[in-house]
Scaffold this motif. Structure first.
Motif, PDB file in Angstrom:
ATOM      1  N   GLU A   1     -44.596  -4.576  10.627  1.00  0.00           N
ATOM      2  CA  GLU A   1     -45.844  -4.672   9.870  1.00  0.00           C
ATOM      3  C   GLU A   1     -45.682  -5.541   8.628  1.00  0.00           C
ATOM      4  OE1 GLU A   1     -48.722  -3.460  10.835  1.00  0.00           O
ATOM      5  OE2 GLU A   1     -47.850  -2.580  12.654  1.00  0.00           O
ATOM      6  N   VAL A   2     -44.476  -5.544   8.066  1.00  0.00           N
ATOM      7  CA  VAL A   2     -44.226  -6.318   6.847  1.00  0.00           C
ATOM      8  C   VAL A   2     -43.887  -7.766   7.177  1.00  0.00           C
ATOM      9  CG1 VAL A   2     -42.780  -6.496   4.778  1.00  0.00           C
ATOM     10  CG2 VAL A   2     -43.451  -4.238   5.654  1.00  0.00           C
ATOM     11  N   GLU A   3     -42.987  -7.992   8.136  1.00  0.00           N
ATOM     12  CA  GLU A   3     -42.549  -9.341   8.506  1.00  0.00           C
ATOM     13  C   GLU A   3     -42.335  -9.401  10.019  1.00  0.00           C
ATOM     14  OE1 GLU A   3     -42.288 -12.555   8.977  1.00  0.00           O
ATOM     15  OE2 GLU A   3     -41.912 -12.639   6.812  1.00  0.00           O
ATOM     16  N   PRO A   4     -43.359  -9.858  10.767  1.00  0.00           N
ATOM     17  CA  PRO A   4     -43.249  -9.842  12.239  1.00  0.00           C
ATOM     18  C   PRO A   4     -42.143 -10.747  12.776  1.00  0.00           C
ATOM     19  CG  PRO A   4     -45.525 -10.124  11.523  1.00  0.00           C
ATOM     20  CD  PRO A   4     -44.675 -10.295  10.312  1.00  0.00           C
ATOM     21  N   HIS A   5     -41.726 -11.755  12.030  1.00  0.00           N
ATOM     22  CA  HIS A   5     -40.766 -12.725  12.551  1.00  0.00           C
ATOM     23  C   HIS A   5     -39.335 -12.431  12.123  1.00  0.00           C
ATOM     24  CE1 HIS A   5     -44.202 -15.202  13.739  1.00  0.00           C
ATOM     25  NE2 HIS A   5     -44.690 -15.024  12.519  1.00  0.00           N
ATOM     26  N   VAL A   6     -39.075 -11.309  11.498  1.00  0.00           N
ATOM     27  CA  VAL A   6     -37.746 -11.029  10.996  1.00  0.00           C
ATOM     28  C   VAL A   6     -36.795 -10.733  12.158  1.00  0.00           C
ATOM     29  CG1 VAL A   6     -38.037  -8.528  10.741  1.00  0.00           C
ATOM     30  CG2 VAL A   6     -36.486  -9.766   9.203  1.00  0.00           C
ATOM     31  N   ARG A   7     -35.547 -11.120  11.984  1.00  0.00           N
ATOM     32  CA  ARG A   7     -34.489 -10.825  12.946  1.00  0.00           C
ATOM     33  C   ARG A   7     -34.015  -9.396  12.740  1.00  0.00           C
ATOM     34  NH1 ARG A   7     -31.628 -11.860  17.686  1.00  0.00           N
ATOM     35  NH2 ARG A   7     -29.386 -11.705  17.371  1.00  0.00           N
ATOM     36  N   LEU A   8     -34.106  -8.560  13.797  1.00  0.00           N
ATOM     37  CA  LEU A   8     -33.723  -7.153  13.698  1.00  0.00           C
ATOM     38  C   LEU A   8     -32.361  -6.934  14.355  1.00  0.00           C
ATOM     39  CD1 LEU A   8     -37.059  -5.333  14.645  1.00  0.00           C
ATOM     40  CD2 LEU A   8     -36.007  -5.440  12.389  1.00  0.00           C
ATOM     41  N   VAL A   9     -31.470  -6.259  13.641  1.00  0.00           N
ATOM     42  CA  VAL A   9     -30.199  -5.815  14.200  1.00  0.00           C
ATOM     43  C   VAL A   9     -30.113  -4.316  13.970  1.00  0.00           C
ATOM     44  CG1 VAL A   9     -27.695  -5.963  14.093  1.00  0.00           C
ATOM     45  CG2 VAL A   9     -29.066  -8.021  13.805  1.00  0.00           C
ATOM     46  N   MET A  10     -30.081  -3.552  15.068  1.00  0.00           N
ATOM     47  CA  MET A  10     -30.166  -2.095  14.986  1.00  0.00           C
ATOM     48  C   MET A  10     -28.868  -1.465  15.467  1.00  0.00           C
ATOM     49  SD  MET A  10     -34.021  -1.600  16.498  1.00  0.00           S
ATOM     50  CE  MET A  10     -33.973   0.158  16.226  1.00  0.00           C
ATOM     51  N   ARG A  11     -28.460  -0.453  14.748  1.00  0.00           N
ATOM     52  CA  ARG A  11     -27.299   0.348  15.126  1.00  0.00           C
ATOM     53  C   ARG A  11     -27.795   1.571  15.879  1.00  0.00           C
ATOM     54  NH1 ARG A  11     -23.551   3.244  10.507  1.00  0.00           N
ATOM     55  NH2 ARG A  11     -21.852   4.014  11.822  1.00  0.00           N
TER      56      ARG A  11
ATOM     57  N   ALA B   1     -37.744  -0.020  12.112  1.00  0.00           N
ATOM     58  CA  ALA B   1     -38.023  -1.292  12.779  1.00  0.00           C
ATOM     59  C   ALA B   1     -39.524  -1.484  12.991  1.00  0.00           C
ATOM     60  CB  ALA B   1     -37.286  -1.344  14.112  1.00  0.00           C
ATOM     61  N   LEU B   2     -40.222  -0.414  13.343  1.00  0.00           N
ATOM     62  CA  LEU B   2     -41.680  -0.509  13.520  1.00  0.00           C
ATOM     63  C   LEU B   2     -42.366  -0.823  12.191  1.00  0.00           C
ATOM     64  CD1 LEU B   2     -42.206   2.500  15.960  1.00  0.00           C
ATOM     65  CD2 LEU B   2     -42.318   0.070  16.526  1.00  0.00           C
ATOM     66  N   CYS B   3     -41.894  -0.213  11.122  1.00  0.00           N
ATOM     67  CA  CYS B   3     -42.450  -0.525   9.798  1.00  0.00           C
ATOM     68  C   CYS B   3     -42.172  -1.974   9.414  1.00  0.00           C
ATOM     69  CB  CYS B   3     -41.863   0.417   8.754  1.00  0.00           C
ATOM     70  SG  CYS B   3     -42.343   2.155   8.935  1.00  0.00           S
ATOM     71  N   ALA B   4     -40.973  -2.458   9.765  1.00  0.00           N
ATOM     72  CA  ALA B   4     -40.622  -3.836   9.426  1.00  0.00           C
ATOM     73  C   ALA B   4     -41.525  -4.832  10.122  1.00  0.00           C
ATOM     74  CB  ALA B   4     -39.156  -4.095   9.788  1.00  0.00           C
TER      75      ALA B   4
ATOM     76  N   GLU C   1     -42.907   1.120   4.902  1.00  0.00           N
ATOM     77  CA  GLU C   1     -43.444  -0.205   4.592  1.00  0.00           C
ATOM     78  C   GLU C   1     -43.322  -0.516   3.098  1.00  0.00           C
ATOM     79  OE1 GLU C   1     -47.194  -1.429   6.188  1.00  0.00           O
ATOM     80  OE2 GLU C   1     -47.027  -0.064   7.895  1.00  0.00           O
ATOM     81  N   ALA C   2     -43.638   0.453   2.254  1.00  0.00           N
ATOM     82  CA  ALA C   2     -43.571   0.217   0.816  1.00  0.00           C
ATOM     83  C   ALA C   2     -42.146  -0.116   0.385  1.00  0.00           C
ATOM     84  CB  ALA C   2     -44.090   1.440   0.066  1.00  0.00           C
ATOM     85  N   THR C   3     -41.172   0.605   0.940  1.00  0.00           N
ATOM     86  CA  THR C   3     -39.772   0.341   0.587  1.00  0.00           C
ATOM     87  C   THR C   3     -39.348  -1.044   1.044  1.00  0.00           C
ATOM     88  OG1 THR C   3     -39.278   2.707   0.790  1.00  0.00           O
ATOM     89  CG2 THR C   3     -37.413   1.184   0.839  1.00  0.00           C
ATOM     90  N   LEU C   4     -39.733  -1.427   2.255  1.00  0.00           N
ATOM     91  CA  LEU C   4     -39.349  -2.737   2.778  1.00  0.00           C
ATOM     92  C   LEU C   4     -40.002  -3.866   1.990  1.00  0.00           C
ATOM     93  CD1 LEU C   4     -39.506  -1.911   6.596  1.00  0.00           C
ATOM     94  CD2 LEU C   4     -37.459  -2.271   5.209  1.00  0.00           C
ATOM     95  N   ARG C   5     -41.247  -3.666   1.564  1.00  0.00           N
ATOM     96  CA  ARG C   5     -41.898  -4.691   0.740  1.00  0.00           C
ATOM     97  C   ARG C   5     -41.199  -4.809  -0.619  1.00  0.00           C
ATOM     98  NH1 ARG C   5     -46.588  -6.397   3.082  1.00  0.00           N
ATOM     99  NH2 ARG C   5     -47.519  -4.998   4.635  1.00  0.00           N
ATOM    100  N   ALA C   6     -40.813  -3.654  -1.176  1.00  0.00           N
ATOM    101  CA  ALA C   6     -40.113  -3.685  -2.460  1.00  0.00           C
ATOM    102  C   ALA C   6     -38.753  -4.375  -2.338  1.00  0.00           C
ATOM    103  CB  ALA C   6     -39.939  -2.273  -2.991  1.00  0.00           C
ATOM    104  N   ALA C   7     -38.151  -4.305  -1.157  1.00  0.00           N
ATOM    105  CA  ALA C   7     -36.857  -4.955  -0.940  1.00  0.00           C
ATOM    106  C   ALA C   7     -36.994  -6.441  -0.654  1.00  0.00           C
ATOM    107  CB  ALA C   7     -36.126  -4.268   0.212  1.00  0.00           C
ATOM    108  N   GLY C   8     -38.224  -6.949  -0.564  1.00  0.00           N
ATOM    109  CA  GLY C   8     -38.422  -8.366  -0.313  1.00  0.00           C
ATOM    110  C   GLY C   8     -38.247  -8.756   1.132  1.00  0.00           C
ATOM    111  N   LEU C   9     -38.632  -7.869   2.060  1.00  0.00           N
ATOM    112  CA  LEU C   9     -38.476  -8.196   3.474  1.00  0.00           C
ATOM    113  C   LEU C   9     -39.380  -9.346   3.895  1.00  0.00           C
ATOM    114  CD1 LEU C   9     -37.092  -7.447   6.139  1.00  0.00           C
ATOM    115  CD2 LEU C   9     -38.990  -5.884   6.594  1.00  0.00           C
ATOM    116  N   ALA C  10     -40.546  -9.474   3.274  1.00  0.00           N
ATOM    117  CA  ALA C  10     -41.446 -10.583   3.603  1.00  0.00           C
ATOM    118  C   ALA C  10     -40.745 -11.907   3.310  1.00  0.00           C
ATOM    119  CB  ALA C  10     -42.739 -10.459   2.798  1.00  0.00           C
ATOM    120  N   GLY C  11     -40.560 -12.701   4.335  1.00  0.00           N
ATOM    121  CA  GLY C  11     -39.864 -13.970   4.184  1.00  0.00           C
ATOM    122  C   GLY C  11     -38.374 -13.896   4.408  1.00  0.00           C
TER     123      GLY C  11
END
Length: 595
Positions: free
Chosen positions: A115-125, A110-113, A82-92
């Protein structure tokens, strides 16, 4: 419901703070630093997006350096939390691409994401398709893709010397890639490439009739490309039934035991013929029947027999002493050989007309799997007994040789001298090149399907050594990942030599550069071919529309395009036209991709 406006307002405030200098471009976050992530990032940048890349603390030794890409923001982190994703600006952010070759790690990210941004579009490999289908249901907006599944058909087709088995359904029609000579002229939808010069194919030639590789309609035809390939293999086996039987016998026993068994049966047969000639009251069948039972059960002593018959009884008795142990040895060796070939990592008997797959990573495992499903005999090589595809090889009964595939001894052990193709798909350029060159040293006309990461190096190797097409896994799969991240409708990707063609449906936005223009504005671009058109609100497509048709807002256009051509088309159909309002027709450049 009452809280939704406040939530949306707060989200817009956070997003505006994350955009430097009022940048209104869509923001995407990419986790990964291998070749696939590198090309996905370049696809996003070409589409005009802002990109933040999360990489590990140490750079990768293989493949391109994603940190050297201009125009991106790089965040270094030991793990994606979560901390890394917030630092990367995932919110918004609009999208998050999880590109690591670790299914469990991508699920955790993806589970951490969420928590940071519930509406984000996820593309997983993901490599495991079953796990991917289950994970997709856990998230509201998620797309799960496998680069290995996308690229494997191209490797399989190259190994078998066939056209890449690409087929898809669009607008009520099933379309597939085929040779022009194999389809009727009225079924041809679009010319794809002139491949008569294997090292220099011309993609989307200006003269469509010069293209020998075409996109054709398959609606109403009983068999697709894969079914046709299976029928071809079955027909080949029917034409050579005796060869198939002999090959099966060779795989079952070793040469020495086979020769010994044949000698003993030969003695029994010759003794039976001699007995039939020496005895007047026995025919040939009765004599063979008597000699075989005598050899197995032993002969009764009869001092009254003639010396010739007594000698024959002695020979048959001695042959019988060897026959039963030999039969036992044949059965035991057959079982032991099968287990050794699968479990111990050694090929105990030679193979013929098979395909050798070197490297059982994601791509190699998929290639092996598809070849096995097509009925093609496969021998696999990997230096790691715990490679991703090792267990799959054992489950499928594919012989797995544990060793360094770059060494000539390992290739000889895999019967490369008698194989129909060598597919080299490990992740090490040095190993791949050395294996390809050693394979050619064993047999000069060997078909080699080679994977190299460095594009310029791969092209020079292909020209210098006349290697079979070097395929680019990352280059083939990147457009689909980028399109899924940006919610764009890329229908299919078509590999042609070291190029990629994209089939996409594009909607004309109101006020875009192409709003009000004719279709000729698209067809003048050498990197775009229009194959279908539909008016706004109409579900039915018009195939092969005239160039004079005028476009309007919300019209849909289906095209076959090169990567640069599709990027140009997306910009021209977007709601923000160029500053001067004119339609630009650049000459698209499609750089030769690394593998």
């Amino acid at each position: 419901m009452a809280a939704d406006p406040w939530r949306n307002r707060a989200r817009r405030v956070v997003e505006s703070r994350l955009r430097p200098n009022g940048d209104v471009r869509p923001h995407h976050v990419v986790c990964g630093q291998d070749a696939l992530a590198f090309y996905v990032v370049n696809e996003l940048l070409a589409a005009g997006a802002r990109v933040t890349v999360i990489v590990g603390l140490r750079p990768r030794a293989d493949g391109p350096d994603i940190r050297a890409v201009r125009g991106i923001r790089v965040v270094r982190a030991a793990r994606v939390d979560e901390a890394t994703l917030r630092a990367a600006g995932l919110a918004g952010a609009q999208g998050l691409a999880l590109m690591e070759q670790n299914d469990v790690g991508n699920i955790h990210a993806a589970l951490c994401a969420q928590e940071v941004e519930p509406h984000v579009r996820l593309v997983m490999r993901m490599f495991n398709p079953g796990l991917g289908a289950g994970v997709k249901r856990l998230f509201a907006d998620c797309q799960v893709l496998s680069d290995a599944s996308m690229a494997a058909p191209a490797f399989v087709a190259a190994a078998l010397g066939e056209v890449t088995p690409t087929h898809f359904r669009h607008g009520g029609r099933t379309l597939h890639v085929a040779r022009r000579a194999d389809v009727r002229p009225e079924h041809v939808v679009c010319g794809l490439a002139d491949t008569r010069d294997r090292n220099h194919p011309r993609v989307l030639p200006a003269q469509q009739d010069q293209a020998d590789l075409v996109l054709a309609e398959a609606t109403g035809q009983p068999a697709g490309t894969v079914v046709a390939a299976r029928r071809l293999i079955r027909a080949r086996r029917r034409r050579r039934p005796a060869f198939a039987v002999l090959r099966a016998l060779r795989l079952f026993v070793s040469r020495k035991i086979g020769i010994a068994t044949m000698v003993v049966f030969g003695i029994v047969a010759v003794s039976g013929v001699l007995l039939a000639r020496a005895t007047e009251h026995l025919n040939l069948w009765q004599a063979l029947y008597l000699t075989l039972l005598t050899a197995v059960t032993g002969a009764e002593v009869d001092l009254g027999e003639r010396p010739g018959a007594q000698v024959m009884q002695v020979v048959l008795t001695l042959a019988g002493l060897a026959l039963v142990p030999l039969i036992t040895a044949v059965v035991v060796e057959g079982i032991v050989n099968a287990r050794l070939a699968i479990n111990a990592g050694r090929l105990r008997t030679p193979r013929t007309d098979h395909v050798v797959v070197l490297g059982l990573g994601n791509v190699g495992t998929r290639v092996m799997w598809q070849l096995h499903d097509l009925g093609v005999e496969v021998v696999a090589i990997d230096k790691d007994p715990d490679a991703r595809g090792a267990e799959v090889a054992r489950r499928l009964g594919v012989p797995l040789i544990i060793g360094d595939g770059a060494q000539e001894e390992t290739l000889r052990e895999a019967s490369v001298a008698t194989c129909q193709a060598l597919v080299v798909v490990s992740t090490d350029d040095v190993t791949n090149l050395q294996a390809a060159l050693n394979g050619r040293a064993i047999t000069g006309d060997l078909r080699v399907v080679l994977r190299l990461f460095d594009g310029d190096f791969a092209e020079r190797i292909q020209k210098a050594f006349n290697m079979t097409i070097s395929r680019s896994v990352s280059y083939l799969a990147a457009p689909a990942f980028a399109a899924a991240l940006m919610r764009r409708d890329v229908i299919a990707t078509i590999p042609v030599s070291r190029h990629v063609l994209l089939v996409a449906e594009v909607t004309v936005a109101a006020g875009s550069a192409l709003d009000g223009e004719r279709l000729a504005a698209l067809t003048d671009n050498p990197g775009v071919r229009v194959i279908a058109f539909a008016r706004a609100g109409q579900a039915r497509l018009r195939w092969g529309p005239p160039a004079g048709e005028r476009l309007a807002a919300r019209d849909r256009v289906t095209v076959v395009a090169r990567r640069a051509g599709l990027s140009w088309l997306l910009k021209q159909t977007s709601a923000e036209p160029p500053p001067d309002g004119r339609v630009e027709i650049p000459a698209p450049r499609d750089p030769t991709p690394p593998a």
